[in-house]
Design a protein around this motif. Structure first.
Motif, mmCIF file in Angstrom:
data_model
loop_
_atom_site.group_PDB
_atom_site.id
_atom_site.type_symbol
_atom_site.label_atom_id
_atom_site.label_comp_id
_atom_site.label_asym_id
_atom_site.label_seq_id
_atom_site.Cartn_x
_atom_site.Cartn_y
_atom_site.Cartn_z
ATOM 1 N N ASN A 186 0.804 -1.223 0.000
ATOM 2 C CA ASN A 186 0.000 0.000 0.000
ATOM 3 C C ASN A 186 0.839 1.275 0.000
ATOM 4 O O ASN A 186 0.316 2.363 -0.255
ATOM 5 C CB ASN A 186 -0.938 0.001 1.210
ATOM 6 C CG ASN A 186 -1.959 -1.112 1.129
ATOM 7 O OD1 ASN A 186 -2.491 -1.401 0.054
ATOM 8 N ND2 ASN A 186 -2.231 -1.775 2.249
ATOM 9 N N GLU A 187 2.135 1.143 0.292
ATOM 10 C CA GLU A 187 3.055 2.279 0.244
ATOM 11 C C GLU A 187 4.327 1.823 -0.462
ATOM 12 O O GLU A 187 5.332 1.565 0.191
ATOM 13 C CB GLU A 187 3.387 2.780 1.648
ATOM 14 C CG GLU A 187 2.196 3.292 2.443
ATOM 15 C CD GLU A 187 2.616 3.679 3.861
ATOM 16 O OE1 GLU A 187 3.393 4.646 3.990
ATOM 17 O OE2 GLU A 187 2.205 2.995 4.807
ATOM 18 N N PRO A 188 4.286 1.717 -1.782
ATOM 19 C CA PRO A 188 5.405 1.123 -2.519
ATOM 20 C C PRO A 188 6.728 1.862 -2.321
ATOM 21 O O PRO A 188 6.766 3.071 -2.111
ATOM 22 C CB PRO A 188 4.944 1.215 -3.986
ATOM 23 C CG PRO A 188 3.473 1.374 -3.930
ATOM 24 C CD PRO A 188 3.186 2.120 -2.668
ATOM 25 N N PHE A 189 7.804 1.083 -2.371
ATOM 26 C CA PHE A 189 9.145 1.643 -2.386
ATOM 27 C C PHE A 189 9.463 2.063 -3.823
ATOM 28 O O PHE A 189 8.881 1.542 -4.768
ATOM 29 C CB PHE A 189 10.168 0.591 -1.942
ATOM 30 C CG PHE A 189 9.908 0.027 -0.583
ATOM 31 C CD1 PHE A 189 10.382 0.662 0.554
ATOM 32 C CD2 PHE A 189 9.187 -1.152 -0.435
ATOM 33 C CE1 PHE A 189 10.151 0.131 1.816
ATOM 34 C CE2 PHE A 189 8.953 -1.690 0.821
ATOM 35 C CZ PHE A 189 9.430 -1.045 1.949
ATOM 36 N N THR A 190 10.402 2.983 -3.996
ATOM 37 C CA THR A 190 10.853 3.370 -5.325
ATOM 38 C C THR A 190 12.293 2.911 -5.511
ATOM 39 O O THR A 190 13.173 3.291 -4.744
ATOM 40 C CB THR A 190 10.769 4.894 -5.533
ATOM 41 O OG1 THR A 190 9.419 5.318 -5.333
ATOM 42 C CG2 THR A 190 11.199 5.273 -6.936
ATOM 43 N N TRP A 191 12.514 2.067 -6.508
ATOM 44 C CA TRP A 191 13.853 1.595 -6.816
ATOM 45 C C TRP A 191 14.650 2.701 -7.500
ATOM 46 O O TRP A 191 14.091 3.706 -7.963
ATOM 47 C CB TRP A 191 13.793 0.379 -7.739
ATOM 48 C CG TRP A 191 13.329 -0.866 -7.053
ATOM 49 C CD1 TRP A 191 13.023 -1.024 -5.738
ATOM 50 C CD2 TRP A 191 13.116 -2.145 -7.661
ATOM 51 N NE1 TRP A 191 12.629 -2.316 -5.480
ATOM 52 C CE2 TRP A 191 12.689 -3.021 -6.637
ATOM 53 C CE3 TRP A 191 13.261 -2.638 -8.951
ATOM 54 C CZ2 TRP A 191 12.388 -4.364 -6.878
ATOM 55 C CZ3 TRP A 191 12.966 -3.964 -9.201
ATOM 56 C CH2 TRP A 191 12.542 -4.820 -8.177
ATOM 57 N N ALA A 192 15.969 2.530 -7.579
ATOM 58 C CA ALA A 192 16.836 3.506 -8.241
ATOM 59 C C ALA A 192 16.422 3.708 -9.699
ATOM 60 O O ALA A 192 16.588 4.796 -10.256
ATOM 61 C CB ALA A 192 18.289 3.047 -8.167
ATOM 62 N N SER A 193 15.866 2.669 -10.302
ATOM 63 C CA SER A 193 15.417 2.749 -11.695
ATOM 64 C C SER A 193 14.132 3.556 -11.850
ATOM 65 O O SER A 193 13.728 3.865 -12.964
ATOM 66 C CB SER A 193 15.177 1.340 -12.239
ATOM 67 O OG SER A 193 14.150 0.690 -11.488
ATOM 68 N N GLY A 194 13.493 3.879 -10.715
ATOM 69 C CA GLY A 194 12.227 4.598 -10.749
ATOM 70 C C GLY A 194 11.015 3.697 -10.643
ATOM 71 O O GLY A 194 9.888 4.164 -10.479
ATOM 72 N N ILE A 195 11.217 2.395 -10.735
ATOM 73 C CA ILE A 195 10.121 1.430 -10.638
ATOM 74 C C ILE A 195 9.553 1.420 -9.227
ATOM 75 O O ILE A 195 10.293 1.434 -8.244
ATOM 76 C CB ILE A 195 10.596 0.021 -11.030
ATOM 77 C CG1 ILE A 195 10.843 -0.047 -12.542
ATOM 78 C CG2 ILE A 195 9.585 -1.054 -10.621
ATOM 79 C CD1 ILE A 195 11.439 -1.361 -13.008
ATOM 80 N N LYS A 196 8.235 1.403 -9.127
ATOM 81 C CA LYS A 196 7.559 1.287 -7.837
ATOM 82 C C LYS A 196 7.486 -0.191 -7.457
ATOM 83 O O LYS A 196 7.068 -1.026 -8.257
ATOM 84 C CB LYS A 196 6.140 1.854 -7.914
ATOM 85 C CG LYS A 196 6.053 3.316 -8.347
ATOM 86 C CD LYS A 196 6.598 4.254 -7.283
ATOM 87 C CE LYS A 196 6.364 5.713 -7.689
ATOM 88 N NZ LYS A 196 6.989 6.651 -6.748
ATOM 89 N N SER A 197 7.888 -0.496 -6.242
ATOM 90 C CA SER A 197 7.939 -1.891 -5.819
ATOM 91 C C SER A 197 7.227 -2.082 -4.486
ATOM 92 O O SER A 197 7.392 -1.264 -3.573
ATOM 93 C CB SER A 197 9.395 -2.341 -5.672
ATOM 94 O OG SER A 197 9.469 -3.610 -5.039
ATOM 95 N N PRO A 198 6.462 -3.184 -4.334
ATOM 96 C CA PRO A 198 5.800 -3.464 -3.069
ATOM 97 C C PRO A 198 6.704 -4.196 -2.086
ATOM 98 O O PRO A 198 6.285 -4.541 -0.983
ATOM 99 C CB PRO A 198 4.636 -4.359 -3.483
ATOM 100 C CG PRO A 198 5.184 -5.128 -4.640
ATOM 101 C CD PRO A 198 6.085 -4.160 -5.381
ATOM 102 N N VAL A 199 7.942 -4.444 -2.489
ATOM 103 C CA VAL A 199 8.834 -5.245 -1.648
ATOM 104 C C VAL A 199 10.210 -4.598 -1.569
ATOM 105 O O VAL A 199 10.708 -4.013 -2.527
ATOM 106 C CB VAL A 199 8.943 -6.694 -2.185
ATOM 107 C CG1 VAL A 199 9.496 -6.710 -3.593
ATOM 108 C CG2 VAL A 199 9.782 -7.561 -1.264
#
Length: 216
Positions: free
Chosen positions: A26-39
């Protein structure tokens, strides 16, 4: 000795218990690539948790023995795989080294640290595989140095198609202690996430660039 399926579940429980793998759909992390991730995954936390560390390192050692019985040397990836390779090598009484992300610009300008003879059978120890790019670079460095790379043991893999395809194209075997699907199911069973979130997590894994899973 635990079966492979039992190991997958036991390692998943261990990683979840110390927050090494942390789900936040419900509060995704943002990877260095800009991709939103749930993990979020940080397997370095294993090193500071003795009980979980013992489980993981023994699982690495047992996997090497079962899957790569001819292994002569363990090589860790820099930097996260180094400690895991060292501890597992100690359990197995095997030589160990590691591969830098690039050659040193001083001294002997090594990229491979530790003694490695041409023709030696090597297993690479990696903490995490997503798209597989970095670990394949390590495999190629070792092959260029004349090693016979039997394969990889990784602690956790996302099982992303890009990573699967890259490993297949590089003709390298990977055996992970646990994986995204197992951890997602264990997380739901142990109430880290809601059971309904599993479909969202799998949707992310199957297509990380598609953010339609967010907010569902």
């Amino acid at each position: 000795m635990a079966t492979r399926e039992e190991t997958q579940v036991n390692v998943a429980k261990a990683l979840l218990s110390i927050g090494a793998v942390f789900f936040r759909p419900n509060e995704p992390f943002t990877w260095a690539s800009g991709i939103k991730s749930p993990v979020y995954c940080d397997n370095r936390l294993i090193l500071t948790a003795p009980k979980q560390r013992d489980l993981v390192e023994n699982a690495i050692a047992q996997t090497v023995k079962a899957e790569y019985p001819d292994c002569e040397v363990l090589m860790g990836t820099s930097t996260a795989g180094i400690a895991h390779a060292a501890i597992a090598a100690d359990i197995l009484d095997l030589p160990m080294g590691y591969v830098r992300s690039g050659a040193k610009d001083h001294g002997r300008q090594n990229q491979i640290e530790g003694k490695l003879e041409k023709g030696q059978k090597v297993v690479v120890v990696e903490d995490l595989i997503s798209t597989g790019g970095s670990v394949i670079e390590v495999v190629n460095v070792l092959r260029d140095a004349g090693a016979e790379v039997l394969g990889i043991v990784s602690i956790f893999t996302y099982g992303m198609q890009k990573g699967i395809d890259r490993l297949a194209a590089a003709n390298v075997k990977n055996v992970s202690l646990t994986n995204f699907d197992v951890i997602a199911n264990v997380a739901a069973q142990e109430n880290y996430i809601a059971a309904a979130d599993i479909k969202r997590l799998i949707a992310f894994r199957d297509n990380p660039s598609d953010e339609s899973w967010i907010g569902k």
